[in-house]
Design an enzyme around this catalytic site. Structure first.
Site, PDB file in Angstrom:
ATOM      1  CG  ASP A 156      -0.336  -0.022   2.534  1.00 42.22           C
ATOM      2  OD1 ASP A 156       0.903  -0.096   2.602  1.00 42.22           O
ATOM      3  OD2 ASP A 156      -1.079   0.035   3.550  1.00 42.22           O
ATOM      4  CE  LYS A 164       3.435  -5.647   4.034  1.00 42.13           C
ATOM      5  NZ  LYS A 164       2.902  -4.558   4.913  1.00 42.13           N
ATOM      6  CD  GLU A 224       8.260   0.073   7.772  1.00 46.72           C
ATOM      7  OE1 GLU A 224       8.448   1.193   7.237  1.00 46.72           O
ATOM      8  OE2 GLU A 224       7.265  -0.646   7.544  1.00 46.72           O
TER       9      GLU A 224
END
Length: 264
Positions: free
Chosen positions: A44, A112, A181
């Site tokens: 995205d 995901k 992340e």
């Protein structure tokens, strides 16, 4: 080359490093595939990279389906993972299954979704109906307002323990891999060592089981400002601007098109 599968990704843990690169269209998917990358992530992040938005929150499920279809149609080897965008999975298990199912119908082999313990039930609901799930912990862009911006997560002991606990919870819920992340390398190392599923890092140090980068960052198409963790392997923006400038000059000077570039 043999098609990459979800079991193959899971089995890579401790055997070899995994690679994942974003792909949003046919050219990037073709390049990622020909380069031998394991996973093509239809992220995205296209909201920022392709649409020029400030964040990912405005990306819709229909847009994700559109880009997933293109990438899945093009990538012959890489495992295609489709991102579940904001509000496509937060509301209910039913909405989550429907959203993920539509991405699989578009050609994705897995989905995901961002978040930790609070979405463990969503992961479980998906895996129970046969939809492979990649989790995403640490800096989760869909939660930037809650985090106060794009900030490194898990710097203090309390938040580090929380992220480690969330990693174990998403694994127990059935995730086959997890993206880590924007977190200290030591925390990502601890998570990697304690999980049986692969970790794929982005701004999380070198000890993860794999690494992911945004295609446009990697090849230098994102502009001058890129995150600290990005290594730019090419500078295609400079090359492209130079090529277009030469085209402009040749048109204005009459050098293009030539006789050989004209029909007679």
């Amino acid at each position: 080359m043999k098609k990459i599968t979800v079991p193959a990704v899971r089995e890579a843990k401790g055997q070899r490093k995994l690679t994942m690169v974003t792909a949003y269209d046919a050219p990037s998917a073709r390049i990622v595939d020909e380069a031998g990358i394991d996973l093509a992530l239809v992220g995205d992040s296209l909201g920022m990279v392709i649409q020029g938005k400030a964040d990912t929150l405005g990306v819709t499920l229909e847009q994700m389906i559109y880009h997933t279809e293109i990438v899945a149609r093009t990538a012959a080897r890489a495992l295609v993972v489709g991102d579940l965008p904001f509000l496509s999975f937060q509301v209910s298990d039913e909405r989550t299954i429907e959203s993920a199912g539509r991405l699989l119908q578009a050609g994705a082999a897995a989905v995901k979704l961002e978040g930790g313990g609070r979405i463990a039930d969503r992961i479980r609901a998906l895996t129970e109906v046969g939809i492979p799930v990649m989790a995403h912990l640490g800096l989760t862009p869909q939660s930037i307002h809650q985090m106060g911006g794009y900030r490194v997560q898990g710097r203090d002991a309390e938040n580090a323990r929380r992220i480690l606990d969330e990693a174990k919870r998403v694994q127990d819920a059935g995730a086959f891999a997890v993206v880590l992340e924007g977190m200290p390398a030591a925390l990502a190392t601890q998570i990697t060592d304690q999980l049986a599923i692969p970790t794929i890092g982005i701004g999380a140090g070198a000890h993860c089981d794999g690494q992911v980068l945004v295609f446009h960052d990697l090849v230098g198409l994102s502009g001058d400002r890129t995150p600290t963790f990005v290594r730019r392997y090419a500078d295609l923006r400079v090359t492209a601007v130079e090529a277009v400038r030469k085209f402009k000059d040749d048109v204005e000077s009459g050098r293009f098109p030539s006789e050989g570039e004209s029909y007679h």
